[in-house]
Write a protein that holds these residues in place. Structure first.
Motif: not given
Length: 127
Positions: A11-30
């Motif tokens: 459950c934790v590993s599947l949740h880690a793969m779920a994202a929103t576009p905003a979350e992905l963008l935040a990661g890429y900008t970081a």
């Protein structure tokens, strides 16, 4: 005891793969260490980078519309999250496709800056 831990880890590993576009963008900008540029993202998407293909070769001129793969002719769903809610909702899939597509278009992997810029532009595109 192990039979109780394995479902929790799954459950934790599947949740880690779920994202929103905003979350992905935040990661890429970081990762990039700078703000994303919508204008640079659009220019990147539409530019020829010296290879046979560019992003528009398969995804078409508008990320609000679907496209067709340049060599397989397979249908490609719209890239813009506004047109396709599934886009950029899974971080593993986003990374997989950035890796493959960037190698086709650039003959290398995209940088975090390039991913952030393109994703910022795709998120800004509306009908």
């Amino acid at each position: 005891m192990l039979h109780k831990i394995i479902p929790l880890l799954l459950c934790v590993s599947l949740h880690a793969m779920a994202a929103t576009p905003a979350e992905l963008l935040a990661g890429y900008t970081a990762q990039a260490g700078q703000a994303a540029s919508i204008a640079k993202g659009e220019a990147f998407f539409k530019a020829n980078h010296g290879q046979e293909w560019q992003c528009t070769s398969c995804h078409g001129k508008s990320p609000m519309s679907g496209g067709r793969h340049a060599s397989t002719d397979k249908t490609i769903e719209p890239l813009a999250p506004a047109a396709n809610a599934k886009r950029f909702s899974d971080s593993a899939k986003a990374e997989k496709w950035f890796r493959r597509n960037c190698k086709d278009v650039l003959a290398r992997e995209c940088t975090a800056v390039e991913k952030a810029d393109v994703l910022a532009w795709l998120m800004s595109v509306r009908g």
